[in-house]
Design an enzyme around this catalytic site. Structure first.
Site, PDB file in Angstrom:
ATOM      1  N   ASP A 154       0.848  -1.195   0.000  1.00 38.55           N
ATOM      2  CA  ASP A 154       0.000   0.000   0.000  1.00 38.55           C
ATOM      3  C   ASP A 154       0.888   1.252   0.000  1.00 38.55           C
ATOM      4  O   ASP A 154       1.901   1.320   0.693  1.00 38.55           O
ATOM      5  CB  ASP A 154      -0.912   0.005   1.236  1.00 38.55           C
ATOM      6  CG  ASP A 154      -2.077   0.958   1.079  1.00 38.55           C
ATOM      7  OD1 ASP A 154      -3.223   0.471   0.965  1.00 38.55           O
ATOM      8  OD2 ASP A 154      -1.859   2.193   1.054  1.00 38.55           O
ATOM      9  N   ILE A 155       0.502   2.239  -0.774  1.00 38.40           N
ATOM     10  CA  ILE A 155       1.295   3.474  -0.902  1.00 38.40           C
ATOM     11  C   ILE A 155       1.267   4.287   0.400  1.00 38.40           C
ATOM     12  O   ILE A 155       2.174   5.088   0.648  1.00 38.40           O
ATOM     13  CB  ILE A 155       0.766   4.306  -2.108  1.00 38.40           C
ATOM     14  CG1 ILE A 155       1.859   5.205  -2.665  1.00 38.40           C
ATOM     15  CG2 ILE A 155      -0.504   5.076  -1.762  1.00 38.40           C
ATOM     16  CD1 ILE A 155       1.532   5.818  -4.019  1.00 38.40           C
TER      17      ILE A 155
ATOM     18  N   ASN B 199     -12.888  -3.390   2.497  1.00 39.74           N
ATOM     19  CA  ASN B 199     -13.790  -2.250   2.627  1.00 39.74           C
ATOM     20  C   ASN B 199     -14.745  -2.256   1.433  1.00 39.74           C
ATOM     21  O   ASN B 199     -14.308  -2.427   0.291  1.00 39.74           O
ATOM     22  CB  ASN B 199     -12.990  -0.939   2.644  1.00 39.74           C
ATOM     23  CG  ASN B 199     -12.085  -0.833   3.868  1.00 39.74           C
ATOM     24  OD1 ASN B 199     -12.455  -1.260   4.950  1.00 39.74           O
ATOM     25  ND2 ASN B 199     -10.901  -0.276   3.686  1.00 39.74           N
TER      26      ASN B 199
ATOM     27  N   GLY C 116     -15.791   2.592   3.668  1.00 41.31           N
ATOM     28  CA  GLY C 116     -14.517   3.292   3.530  1.00 41.31           C
ATOM     29  C   GLY C 116     -13.733   2.882   2.297  1.00 41.31           C
ATOM     30  O   GLY C 116     -12.519   3.093   2.226  1.00 41.31           O
ATOM     31  N   GLN C 117     -14.427   2.306   1.295  1.00 42.49           N
ATOM     32  CA  GLN C 117     -13.721   1.915   0.066  1.00 42.49           C
ATOM     33  C   GLN C 117     -13.387   3.158  -0.749  1.00 42.49           C
ATOM     34  O   GLN C 117     -14.268   3.969  -1.035  1.00 42.49           O
ATOM     35  CB  GLN C 117     -14.607   0.962  -0.751  1.00 42.49           C
ATOM     36  CG  GLN C 117     -13.904   0.436  -2.003  1.00 42.49           C
ATOM     37  CD  GLN C 117     -14.751  -0.588  -2.756  1.00 42.49           C
ATOM     38  OE1 GLN C 117     -15.924  -0.817  -2.433  1.00 42.49           O
ATOM     39  NE2 GLN C 117     -14.162  -1.182  -3.783  1.00 42.49           N
ATOM     40  N   SER C 118     -12.111   3.303  -1.108  1.00 39.64           N
ATOM     41  CA  SER C 118     -11.708   4.477  -1.889  1.00 39.64           C
ATOM     42  C   SER C 118     -11.252   4.114  -3.300  1.00 39.64           C
ATOM     43  O   SER C 118     -11.199   4.988  -4.171  1.00 39.64           O
ATOM     44  CB  SER C 118     -10.601   5.250  -1.163  1.00 39.64           C
ATOM     45  OG  SER C 118      -9.460   4.439  -0.990  1.00 39.64           O
TER      46      SER C 118
ATOM     47  N   HIS D 271     -10.363  -5.560  -3.397  1.00 39.41           N
ATOM     48  CA  HIS D 271      -9.035  -5.867  -2.851  1.00 39.41           C
ATOM     49  C   HIS D 271      -9.147  -6.242  -1.383  1.00 39.41           C
ATOM     50  O   HIS D 271     -10.041  -5.768  -0.679  1.00 39.41           O
ATOM     51  CB  HIS D 271      -8.078  -4.677  -3.013  1.00 39.41           C
ATOM     52  CG  HIS D 271      -8.610  -3.370  -2.516  1.00 39.41           C
ATOM     53  ND1 HIS D 271      -9.535  -2.622  -3.222  1.00 39.41           N
ATOM     54  CD2 HIS D 271      -8.374  -2.684  -1.375  1.00 39.41           C
ATOM     55  CE1 HIS D 271      -9.827  -1.532  -2.539  1.00 39.41           C
ATOM     56  NE2 HIS D 271      -9.138  -1.544  -1.401  1.00 39.41           N
TER      57      HIS D 271
ATOM     58  N   HIS E  55      -7.015  -6.020   2.148  1.00 41.27           N
ATOM     59  CA  HIS E  55      -5.868  -5.436   2.853  1.00 41.27           C
ATOM     60  C   HIS E  55      -5.301  -6.505   3.791  1.00 41.27           C
ATOM     61  O   HIS E  55      -6.057  -7.123   4.546  1.00 41.27           O
ATOM     62  CB  HIS E  55      -6.309  -4.261   3.747  1.00 41.27           C
ATOM     63  CG  HIS E  55      -6.829  -3.075   3.016  1.00 41.27           C
ATOM     64  ND1 HIS E  55      -6.095  -1.921   2.845  1.00 41.27           N
ATOM     65  CD2 HIS E  55      -8.025  -2.839   2.424  1.00 41.27           C
ATOM     66  CE1 HIS E  55      -6.816  -1.026   2.190  1.00 41.27           C
ATOM     67  NE2 HIS E  55      -7.998  -1.552   1.924  1.00 41.27           N
TER      68      HIS E  55
HETATM   69  P1  5GP Z   1      -9.712   1.176   0.161  1.00 40.47           P
HETATM   70  O1  5GP Z   1      -9.787   2.500   0.869  1.00 40.47           O
HETATM   71  O2  5GP Z   1     -10.418   1.234  -1.179  1.00 40.47           O
HETATM   72  O3  5GP Z   1     -10.132   0.011   0.986  1.00 40.47           O
HETATM   73  O4  5GP Z   1      -8.176   0.907  -0.112  1.00 40.47           O
HETATM   74  C1  5GP Z   1      -7.467   1.514  -1.144  1.00 40.47           C
HETATM   75  C2  5GP Z   1      -6.017   1.516  -0.752  1.00 40.47           C
HETATM   76  O5  5GP Z   1      -5.239   1.796  -1.900  1.00 40.47           O
HETATM   77  C3  5GP Z   1      -5.654   2.598   0.293  1.00 40.47           C
HETATM   78  O6  5GP Z   1      -5.144   1.973   1.460  1.00 40.47           O
HETATM   79  C4  5GP Z   1      -4.630   3.453  -0.413  1.00 40.47           C
HETATM   80  O7  5GP Z   1      -3.587   3.890   0.423  1.00 40.47           O
HETATM   81  C5  5GP Z   1      -4.123   2.541  -1.521  1.00 40.47           C
HETATM   82  N1  5GP Z   1      -3.654   3.251  -2.703  1.00 40.47           N
HETATM   83  C6  5GP Z   1      -4.264   4.313  -3.314  1.00 40.47           C
HETATM   84  N2  5GP Z   1      -3.570   4.684  -4.400  1.00 40.47           N
HETATM   85  C7  5GP Z   1      -2.494   3.842  -4.475  1.00 40.47           C
HETATM   86  C8  5GP Z   1      -1.400   3.726  -5.406  1.00 40.47           C
HETATM   87  O8  5GP Z   1      -1.276   4.475  -6.371  1.00 40.47           O
HETATM   88  N3  5GP Z   1      -0.500   2.755  -5.168  1.00 40.47           N
HETATM   89  C9  5GP Z   1      -0.600   1.894  -4.085  1.00 40.47           C
HETATM   90  N4  5GP Z   1       0.362   0.990  -3.952  1.00 40.47           N
HETATM   91  N5  5GP Z   1      -1.627   1.973  -3.209  1.00 40.47           N
HETATM   92  C10 5GP Z   1      -2.546   2.916  -3.404  1.00 40.47           C
END
Ligand code: 5GP
Ligand code: ZN
Length: 115
Positions: free
Chosen positions: A33-34, A88, A94-96, A101, A103
């Protein structure tokens, strides 16, 4: 139809956006994760675009994602101390990134309930 051209995780899966990849096989890609929320924070992503858990039809796929998460936890050396796997889903979840995916988080103690 989802626009997989502009989907961030589809772009990472195609190698168009760099990531710290830990697994890359026919079906899945896993990368760090970034914005890590724990010493180990890996995302396990199917290469096929699936928007969220709400769009899932192949129930076996999530089993394989979780099996890979467990294998990665052992590889990262966090299996014995424990870890958390999270999916998420949607706005309140909290899905962004709108591509399914898991985590994998570990290397520190997790609190409950999550925020
Ligand atoms: P969500 O919030 O959808 O459950 O998780 C998305 C995840 O993707 C977040 O934890 C966020 O930090 C990660 N993320 C967003 N953009 C990037 C990216 O460009 N590269 C990587 N490696 N992770 C990313
Ligand atoms: Zn996608």
């Amino acid at each position: 139809m989802p626009d997989t051209r502009s989907c961030l995780f589809c772009q990472i899966a195609r190698g168009e956006i760099p990531a710290k990849i830990v697994v890359n096989n026919k079906e899945m890609i896993a990368f760090r994760d970034i914005n890590p929320q724990a010493p180990t924070h890996i995302l396990i992503v199917p290469k096929k675009h699936i928007g969220s858990l709400d769009d899932l039809t192949d129930s076996d796929l999530v089993g394989r994602m979780m099996t890979l998460a467990a294998a990665l936890a052992r590889q990262e050396g966090i299996a014995k101390t424990g870890y958390r796997t999270v999916i998420n889903t949607g706005k309140d979840g909290g899905q962004s990134v709108d591509h399914l995916h898991v985590h994998l988080l570990g290397g520190r103690h997790m609190t409950w309930p999550p925020g």
